[in-house]
Every structure is written in structure tokens, then in C-alpha cells.
Enzyme design. Structure first.
Site, PDB file in Angstrom:
ATOM      1  N   ARG A  23     -12.578  16.879  15.442  1.00 21.00           N
ATOM      2  CA  ARG A  23     -13.455  15.750  15.787  1.00 21.00           C
ATOM      3  C   ARG A  23     -14.880  16.204  16.106  1.00 21.00           C
ATOM      4  O   ARG A  23     -15.549  15.612  16.951  1.00 21.00           O
ATOM      5  CB  ARG A  23     -12.910  14.944  16.967  1.00 21.00           C
ATOM      6  CG  ARG A  23     -11.657  14.147  16.663  1.00 21.00           C
ATOM      7  CD  ARG A  23     -11.999  12.839  15.959  1.00 21.00           C
ATOM      8  NE  ARG A  23     -10.785  12.145  15.565  1.00 21.00           N
ATOM      9  CZ  ARG A  23     -10.249  11.129  16.245  1.00 21.00           C
ATOM     10  NH1 ARG A  23     -10.833  10.694  17.321  1.00 21.00           N
ATOM     11  NH2 ARG A  23      -9.146  10.565  15.821  1.00 21.00           N
ATOM     12  N   ARG A  27     -18.118  10.770  18.608  1.00 30.09           N
ATOM     13  CA  ARG A  27     -18.830   9.988  19.620  1.00 30.09           C
ATOM     14  C   ARG A  27     -19.458  10.792  20.756  1.00 30.09           C
ATOM     15  O   ARG A  27     -20.232  10.252  21.523  1.00 30.09           O
ATOM     16  CB  ARG A  27     -17.895   8.929  20.193  1.00 30.09           C
ATOM     17  CG  ARG A  27     -17.668   7.799  19.212  1.00 30.09           C
ATOM     18  CD  ARG A  27     -16.546   6.913  19.657  1.00 30.09           C
ATOM     19  NE  ARG A  27     -15.323   7.698  19.770  1.00 30.09           N
ATOM     20  CZ  ARG A  27     -14.164   7.222  20.184  1.00 30.09           C
ATOM     21  NH1 ARG A  27     -14.057   5.978  20.547  1.00 30.09           N
ATOM     22  NH2 ARG A  27     -13.114   8.005  20.226  1.00 30.09           N
ATOM     23  N   ARG A  36     -24.016   5.839  13.175  1.00 28.70           N
ATOM     24  CA  ARG A  36     -22.967   4.801  13.197  1.00 28.70           C
ATOM     25  C   ARG A  36     -23.597   3.438  13.454  1.00 28.70           C
ATOM     26  O   ARG A  36     -23.239   2.449  12.827  1.00 28.70           O
ATOM     27  CB  ARG A  36     -21.945   5.177  14.274  1.00 28.70           C
ATOM     28  CG  ARG A  36     -21.034   4.067  14.767  1.00 28.70           C
ATOM     29  CD  ARG A  36     -19.689   3.979  14.076  1.00 28.70           C
ATOM     30  NE  ARG A  36     -19.150   2.657  14.330  1.00 28.70           N
ATOM     31  CZ  ARG A  36     -18.274   2.344  15.252  1.00 28.70           C
ATOM     32  NH1 ARG A  36     -17.718   3.298  15.963  1.00 28.70           N
ATOM     33  NH2 ARG A  36     -17.900   1.107  15.452  1.00 28.70           N
ATOM     34  N   ASP A  72     -10.907   9.455   7.943  1.00 32.63           N
ATOM     35  CA  ASP A  72      -9.809   9.234   8.877  1.00 32.63           C
ATOM     36  C   ASP A  72      -8.492   9.350   8.134  1.00 32.63           C
ATOM     37  O   ASP A  72      -8.431   9.072   6.933  1.00 32.63           O
ATOM     38  CB  ASP A  72      -9.918   7.853   9.529  1.00 32.63           C
ATOM     39  CG  ASP A  72      -9.098   7.805  10.807  1.00 32.63           C
ATOM     40  OD1 ASP A  72      -9.620   8.193  11.858  1.00 32.63           O
ATOM     41  OD2 ASP A  72      -7.909   7.421  10.747  1.00 32.63           O
ATOM     42  N   TYR A 149       1.954   5.111  12.350  1.00 29.43           N
ATOM     43  CA  TYR A 149       0.964   4.027  12.339  1.00 29.43           C
ATOM     44  C   TYR A 149       1.415   2.884  11.428  1.00 29.43           C
ATOM     45  O   TYR A 149       1.226   1.707  11.737  1.00 29.43           O
ATOM     46  CB  TYR A 149      -0.401   4.550  11.879  1.00 29.43           C
ATOM     47  CG  TYR A 149      -1.074   5.418  12.919  1.00 29.43           C
ATOM     48  CD1 TYR A 149      -1.715   4.831  14.016  1.00 29.43           C
ATOM     49  CD2 TYR A 149      -1.063   6.803  12.839  1.00 29.43           C
ATOM     50  CE1 TYR A 149      -2.331   5.609  14.980  1.00 29.43           C
ATOM     51  CE2 TYR A 149      -1.666   7.589  13.801  1.00 29.43           C
ATOM     52  CZ  TYR A 149      -2.298   6.991  14.869  1.00 29.43           C
ATOM     53  OH  TYR A 149      -2.889   7.753  15.828  1.00 29.43           O
TER      54      TYR A 149
END
Ligand code: CP3
Length: 342
Positions: A23, A27, A36, A72, A149
Site C-alpha cells: 500500500r 492515503r 484522488r 485493487d 469478498y
């Protein structure tokens, strides 16, 4: 090119222990938020210019030894026909989860160039823009992690629906996993053809499985992916999060490198996997909140513990968290390079 990462994967001599951070684009970086902006996360993933830009941000800022494609793992279920949304602060949601034979029958095994062409465009653009500075890692989710998921419809606590399908409808589970695995294989092959120079398979939730269930319901599909990608010649990394108790099994999957979370001392992992597999990891992401002197000791301990491994790529044991001070991430990279300089 800085080939330390590729050399460490193969167990060859390096100038310093290479490092990248799971990652690493994300963020915790203010420059990520700038790009973004107001758009959604998926819009960013599907815009090759902007996805390439955020991929390169940590190369410029942190000086890591590898880039990882900004995307992703859940773009593959979407390409298989599932509806996917990322809700701010709630994470991914797949509103029509897979529960029945009709649901599995509806899943398509997509042509990756057709349905995930934006990923291949991003990879081609990245290879141009990176100008050979560092190698580019492509990735996909491991079939079991993707299945959680797809069957739960999002993140989960007990994985009830997924495990229930395994136990009560193993043929249905198998049919779904066959499709997911086939999709992963053609997707990764397309990534290599577009220019990915190494591949990581993320099995983020493997650690929720009992060893016997991992052996039956997760590992065989990982092996199929590794076997199919081996002939392409790029280093293959398998990361089973929370997988210390599965390491004796993971080491048989055929990957060149095994990723480790922080719950095992790396010297103990070396004892289990032996001299023929390189290791990646394994600093606790929360250790980045320690003062620098204590953080440096943790880094030194990992570098030291990895000495018996075939090769070592430094990384965190899981993704860097959004609250992290970017300067601390930079300190980790500098410290790994400084302490491991040959
Ligand atoms: O490592 C990198 O820098 C490459 C980019 C990358 C992302 N997701 C970007 C992302 C990679 C390799 C992933 C993989 C991924 N995605 C995994 C496997 C790795 C892991 O962390 O275990 C998983 C389980 C996912 C699913 C996913 N994506 C979740 C659960 C979430 C929500 C939680 C969160 O952290 O926001 C995401 C969103 C996501 N993926 C973000 C990023 C940068 C945050 C998006 C944003 O709000 O801007």
C-alpha cells in the site's frame, strides 16, 4: 535499472536489501489525496494516467526499490460480472454476492485485455514513465481471498457464508474457485505481457482457515496459478496474511518468494522454509509509530534474522495504514538501505 529487488527474489547478490511497502501508494501520502481528489477510488484505478501517477509517487518520495501497480484485487470479480462499489470509510461492497449455482453459472471468465484493458494500459504507461528506474510489480488476489469478498459481499468477520459453502456445497465452491483461478491466470499473464516484471498473489484472509481447510480449499488454487505463471520467468511472490501456521504448506506452492506478516520472527520462518525460498517482510505497520531509535532496532533485528534466507526483500507485514507519518515511512526505507549496505 535498480535491480536489487529482482536479484533478491532470485537469491542473487544485492547492493543493499531492497524494500517496497504494501500500500505504498495510498492515503498516508498527501500527494495521493491531491490526485484522488473528489473522484472515486475505482475511477482512479481505471484512469491509466492518474493510476500511473500515484504508482510513481512513492518511488519519488520514498526511494523504494520496486513499484507496485496501483489497482485493487477486486477489479477481477468486477470483470467477472459482479457489481462492485467502494463506499467511503466502509470499504468494498459487492451487493449481489455469490450464493447459488445460478450465481456461479453467471460468472464469466473474462478476456483480461477486453475487460481489464485499463490495467494493461496502466502497466505499459508505467514502464515508459519509470524509465527503468525500478522494476514494476503486478498482482492479483488469491482465489480464496477473492472468494471471501464474492461470497460475503464485502469485508467479513467470521467468513460464515464462504466457509459454509466450502463445507455444505464443496462442488459449488470448487466450480466458483475454478472460474476465479482461470481468471487470475489469464489476468496475470496479460500483466506480464504488458510489462509487469514480478507478480504478487495477495492471500489477505488465508489466515482465517484451519490448516486442513487451507490445504483443501485455498492452496491448490494458488499452486495452479504459480504453475501457470512459472514459464513466464518473472519472480512470483505469495503473501498469505496471518499465515505463520500455514508456512509449512505455503512453502510448497512453488513461489520464488513468500511474504510474511509480523506475527512470526523472520529467523523462525527461515528455519521452516529453508535455503531455497526468498522471504519478504515483516515489520508490523504499527511499528512506524515508534520513536526512531526503537524503530531502527526493530529493522536491524529483521535484517539480521533474514540472513539465512535465500534472499530478503524488506516490507511491512501488511499494508501501511493511513495515519502513518510519511516521514516515518521514508525513515524506514533509508534505514533499511543504510543498515544493509554491502
Ligand atoms: O500496494 C499498493 O500500493 C498497490 C495498490 C493496492 C491497493 N489495494 C490500493 C487500495 C493493492 C495491492 C491492493 C490490494 C488489496 N485490496 C488487498 C490485498 C492486500 C491487503 O491489504 O491485504 C485487499 C484485501 C483489497 C481490498 C480493499 N481495497 C479493501 C478492503 C479496501 C478498503 C480498506 C481501505 O484500506 O480503504 C480497499 C481500498 C483501497 N485499495 C485503497 C487503496 C489505496 C483505499 C482507497 C481510497 O479510499 O482512496
Amino acid at each position: 535499472m535498480n535491480t536489487n529487488f529482482l536479484r533478491a527474489c532470485k537469491g542473487e547478490a544485492v547492493d543493499h536489501t531492497p524494500i517496497w511497502i504494501m500500500r505504498q501508494a495510498g492515503r498516508y501520502l498527501p500527494q495521493y489525496h491531491d490526485v484522488r481528489g473528489k473522484g472515486t477510488f475505482l475511477e482512479l484505478c481505471k484512469n491509466p494516467e492518474r493510476a500511473a501517477e500515484v504508482t510513481i509517487q512513492p518511488i519519488d518520495f520514498l526511494d523504494v526499490d520496486a513499484a507496485i501497480l496501483f489497482s485493487d484485487i477486486l477489479v477481477t470479480p468486477e470483470a467477472m460480472g459482479m457489481h462492485l462499489v467502494f463506499e467511503e470509510k466502509r470499504g468494498p461492497i459487492l451487493p449481489e454476492p455469490i450464493r447459488t449455482k445460478a450465481d456461479v453459472d453467471k460468472l464469466i471468465v473474462p478476456d483480461p485485455v477486453d475487460k481489464l484493458g485499463y490495467v494493461m494500459d496502466t502497466i505499459r504507461l508505467l514502464r515508459k514513465e519509470l524509465e527503468g528506474r525500478v522494476p514494476l510489480i503486478g498482482f492479483c488476489g488469491a482465489p480464496f481471498t477473492l472468494a471471501t469478498y464474492m461470497v460475503e459481499g464485502g469485508s467479513s468477520k467470521n467468513y460464515f457464508n464462504t466457509k459454509n459453502m466450502m463445507y455444505s456445497a464443496p462442488a459449488l465452491y470448487g466450480a466458483m474457485m475454478d472460474k476465479v483461478t482461470e481468471c487470475c491466470i489469464s489476468y496475470l499473464q496479460a500483466q506480464v505481457e504488458a510489462g509487469a516484471q514480478a507478480l504478487q498473489v495477495f492471500d489477505s484472509w488465508a489466515g482465517v482457515l484451519a490448516p486442513c481447510d487451507f490445504a483443501e480449499f485455498a492452496l491448490p488454487y494458488v499452486k495452479r496459478i504459480i504453475d501457470a505463471l512459472k514459464p513466464f520467468g518473472v519472480p512470483l511472490i505469495y503473501f498469505a496474511n496471518n499465515g505463520a501456521t500455514l508456512l509449512d504448506q505455503s512453502m510448497t506452492c512453488g513461489a520464488d518468494v513468500l511474504g510474511l506478516d509480523w506475527r512470526i520472527n523472520i529467523e523462525d520462518a527461515v528455519k521452516i522454509v529453508g535455503p531455497d525460498i526468498a522471504l519478504q517482510g515483516n515489520l508490523d505497520p504499527i511499528a512506524l509509530f515508534l520513536p526512531e531509535d526503537k524503530l531502527e532496532k526493530r529493522i536491524a533485528r529483521i535484517l539480521d534474522g533474514a540472513k539465512g534466507a535465500k534472499g530478503h526483500i524488506f516490507n511491512l507485514g501488511h499494508g501501511i495504514i493511513p495515519e502513518t507519518d510519511p516521514a516515518k515511512a521514508k525513515f524506514v526505507v533509508e534505514t533499511v538501505h543504510r543498515l544493509s549496505k554491502r
